[in-house]
Motif scaffolding. Sequence first.
Motif, mmCIF file in Angstrom:
data_model
loop_
_atom_site.group_PDB
_atom_site.id
_atom_site.type_symbol
_atom_site.label_atom_id
_atom_site.label_comp_id
_atom_site.label_asym_id
_atom_site.label_seq_id
_atom_site.Cartn_x
_atom_site.Cartn_y
_atom_site.Cartn_z
ATOM 1 N N ALA A 46 14.995 -6.174 -22.409
ATOM 2 C CA ALA A 46 14.649 -4.773 -22.164
ATOM 3 C C ALA A 46 15.679 -3.837 -22.779
ATOM 4 C CB ALA A 46 14.519 -4.522 -20.659
ATOM 5 N N VAL A 47 16.962 -4.206 -22.672
ATOM 6 C CA VAL A 47 18.030 -3.370 -23.224
ATOM 7 C C VAL A 47 17.862 -3.211 -24.728
ATOM 8 C CG1 VAL A 47 20.517 -3.229 -23.661
ATOM 9 C CG2 VAL A 47 19.682 -3.952 -21.409
ATOM 10 N N PHE A 48 17.672 -4.323 -25.419
ATOM 11 C CA PHE A 48 17.629 -4.252 -26.875
ATOM 12 C C PHE A 48 16.266 -3.818 -27.403
ATOM 13 C CE2 PHE A 48 21.505 -6.519 -26.082
ATOM 14 C CZ PHE A 48 22.361 -5.877 -26.975
ATOM 15 N N ASP A 49 15.208 -3.990 -26.621
ATOM 16 C CA ASP A 49 13.938 -3.358 -26.977
ATOM 17 C C ASP A 49 14.131 -1.834 -27.017
ATOM 18 O OD1 ASP A 49 12.483 -5.682 -27.218
ATOM 19 O OD2 ASP A 49 11.388 -5.444 -25.328
ATOM 20 N N ALA A 50 14.856 -1.310 -26.022
ATOM 21 C CA ALA A 50 15.067 0.133 -25.938
ATOM 22 C C ALA A 50 15.982 0.643 -27.047
ATOM 23 C CB ALA A 50 15.652 0.492 -24.565
ATOM 24 N N LEU A 51 16.993 -0.144 -27.398
ATOM 25 C CA LEU A 51 17.955 0.308 -28.412
ATOM 26 C C LEU A 51 17.374 0.239 -29.822
ATOM 27 C CD1 LEU A 51 21.266 -1.286 -27.105
ATOM 28 C CD2 LEU A 51 20.600 1.124 -27.028
ATOM 29 N N GLY A 52 16.699 -0.861 -30.137
ATOM 30 C CA GLY A 52 16.074 -0.991 -31.449
ATOM 31 C C GLY A 52 17.027 -0.701 -32.589
ATOM 32 N N ALA A 53 16.567 0.099 -33.539
ATOM 33 C CA ALA A 53 17.337 0.392 -34.746
ATOM 34 C C ALA A 53 18.614 1.167 -34.447
ATOM 35 C CB ALA A 53 16.473 1.165 -35.737
ATOM 36 N N ALA A 54 18.687 1.827 -33.276
ATOM 37 C CA ALA A 54 19.905 2.573 -32.937
ATOM 38 C C ALA A 54 21.112 1.648 -32.836
ATOM 39 C CB ALA A 54 19.707 3.320 -31.618
ATOM 40 N N TYR A 55 20.883 0.393 -32.450
ATOM 41 C CA TYR A 55 21.991 -0.563 -32.351
ATOM 42 C C TYR A 55 22.590 -0.822 -33.729
ATOM 43 C CZ TYR A 55 24.659 -4.782 -31.351
ATOM 44 O OH TYR A 55 25.669 -5.691 -31.246
ATOM 45 N N GLU A 56 21.725 -1.041 -34.706
ATOM 46 C CA GLU A 56 22.215 -1.284 -36.068
ATOM 47 C C GLU A 56 23.037 -0.103 -36.569
ATOM 48 O OE1 GLU A 56 20.346 -1.382 -40.526
ATOM 49 O OE2 GLU A 56 19.210 -2.431 -38.969
ATOM 50 N N LYS A 57 22.545 1.114 -36.356
ATOM 51 C CA LYS A 57 23.261 2.306 -36.830
ATOM 52 C C LYS A 57 24.615 2.437 -36.141
ATOM 53 C CE LYS A 57 18.968 4.813 -37.772
ATOM 54 N NZ LYS A 57 18.064 5.881 -37.300
ATOM 55 N N GLY B 120 19.318 -9.552 -33.696
ATOM 56 C CA GLY B 120 19.145 -8.099 -33.715
ATOM 57 C C GLY B 120 18.192 -7.644 -34.806
ATOM 58 N N THR B 121 18.595 -6.593 -35.531
ATOM 59 C CA THR B 121 17.749 -6.029 -36.586
ATOM 60 C C THR B 121 17.836 -6.820 -37.887
ATOM 61 O OG1 THR B 121 19.460 -4.569 -37.460
ATOM 62 C CG2 THR B 121 18.143 -3.725 -35.606
ATOM 63 N N GLY B 122 18.635 -7.892 -37.902
ATOM 64 C CA GLY B 122 18.798 -8.689 -39.112
ATOM 65 C C GLY B 122 19.918 -8.213 -40.010
ATOM 66 N N ARG B 123 20.469 -7.041 -39.722
ATOM 67 C CA ARG B 123 21.555 -6.478 -40.514
ATOM 68 C C ARG B 123 22.800 -6.296 -39.655
ATOM 69 N NH1 ARG B 123 18.004 -1.510 -43.016
ATOM 70 N NH2 ARG B 123 16.878 -2.679 -44.631
ATOM 71 N N PRO B 124 23.969 -6.654 -40.178
ATOM 72 C CA PRO B 124 24.223 -7.147 -41.531
ATOM 73 C C PRO B 124 24.155 -8.674 -41.671
ATOM 74 C CG PRO B 124 26.311 -6.763 -40.449
ATOM 75 C CD PRO B 124 25.247 -6.364 -39.458
ATOM 76 N N THR B 125 24.108 -9.423 -40.562
ATOM 77 C CA THR B 125 24.367 -10.868 -40.628
ATOM 78 C C THR B 125 23.317 -11.637 -41.415
ATOM 79 O OG1 THR B 125 25.524 -10.703 -38.504
ATOM 80 C CG2 THR B 125 24.882 -12.898 -39.229
ATOM 81 N N ALA B 126 22.065 -11.631 -40.943
ATOM 82 C CA ALA B 126 21.024 -12.403 -41.628
ATOM 83 C C ALA B 126 20.828 -11.907 -43.057
ATOM 84 C CB ALA B 126 19.713 -12.328 -40.848
ATOM 85 N N SER C 5 12.330 -8.992 -39.063
ATOM 86 C CA SER C 5 11.352 -9.623 -39.951
ATOM 87 C C SER C 5 10.940 -8.679 -41.078
ATOM 88 C CB SER C 5 10.118 -10.056 -39.155
ATOM 89 O OG SER C 5 10.465 -11.012 -38.174
ATOM 90 N N ARG C 6 10.855 -7.404 -40.758
ATOM 91 C CA ARG C 6 10.482 -6.408 -41.762
ATOM 92 C C ARG C 6 11.648 -6.105 -42.715
ATOM 93 N NH1 ARG C 6 9.000 -2.603 -38.469
ATOM 94 N NH2 ARG C 6 10.658 -1.076 -38.768
ATOM 95 N N GLN C 7 12.853 -6.016 -42.157
ATOM 96 C CA GLN C 7 14.009 -5.612 -42.955
ATOM 97 C C GLN C 7 14.603 -6.746 -43.790
ATOM 98 O OE1 GLN C 7 15.906 -1.828 -40.633
ATOM 99 N NE2 GLN C 7 16.793 -3.806 -40.101
ATOM 100 N N VAL C 8 14.474 -7.988 -43.304
ATOM 101 C CA VAL C 8 15.081 -9.125 -44.001
ATOM 102 C C VAL C 8 14.011 -10.203 -44.201
ATOM 103 C CG1 VAL C 8 17.067 -10.671 -44.083
ATOM 104 C CG2 VAL C 8 17.227 -8.559 -42.758
ATOM 105 N N PRO C 9 13.068 -9.966 -45.104
ATOM 106 C CA PRO C 9 11.970 -10.926 -45.283
ATOM 107 C C PRO C 9 12.418 -12.284 -45.833
ATOM 108 C CG PRO C 9 11.890 -9.198 -46.959
ATOM 109 C CD PRO C 9 12.897 -8.772 -45.954
ATOM 110 N N ALA C 10 13.623 -12.357 -46.384
ATOM 111 C CA ALA C 10 14.111 -13.631 -46.924
ATOM 112 C C ALA C 10 14.576 -14.589 -45.830
ATOM 113 C CB ALA C 10 15.258 -13.387 -47.902
#
Length: 218
Positions: A12-23, A54-60, A84-89
Amino acid sequence: MTDEQRRPPAAAVFDALGAAYEKAFAGSEAHRRSLERLLGRLAPGSRVLDVGSGTGRPTAEALAGAGHEVLGVDVSPVMVELASRQVPAASFRCADVRELPLDDASFDAVCVYFSLLQLDRREQRDVVRRLARALVPGGHLVLATVPLDVEGVEAVFMGQPVRVTSFGAPDLVALAEEAGLDVLEREETLFTPAHPDAGPEPHVFLHCRRRGGGAEHA
């Protein structure tokens, strides 16, 4: 018990944070240095597990961009969709690492960047042991956390209520060693996420190697 009640609180926490966590964490130079160290140790085409991807960035993104086979797992379906959208590889799966089937010696490296903080201490020890066994002998594990001696503390993280458990840096090193890992490097730093509700927080990055794989190379 409903499906919602079964979900890990972190979902629930990270659903709410979404892309804000990456930024908020994009400016972490220590995280990027840690990835560069890992990349320098991996053979071409290594198989890597990214726990709490997370959002796949920067690690994946960094690992897949270097030609490695990356599987990211995260409890948050919002994060998995973003990644999945940001790091399709890379490949991503919505899963709880405590329940994820892991074959012994199935990964060349495992990344655990700040993804254990909402597990209790027993769970954290168990997860690190399982992840260590999932490494090939000589494989690498990067473990990063907020090195505080706290257990079950209620806190607010980027505006979201969380329950945090962690270890001080010396106890984290001991945890890794008990799991069959040698700690090759340790970096501690202070980082302030780029978010109005965030303050400075200590970070520690451990670079570990599963015993039994021969001599270490830089």
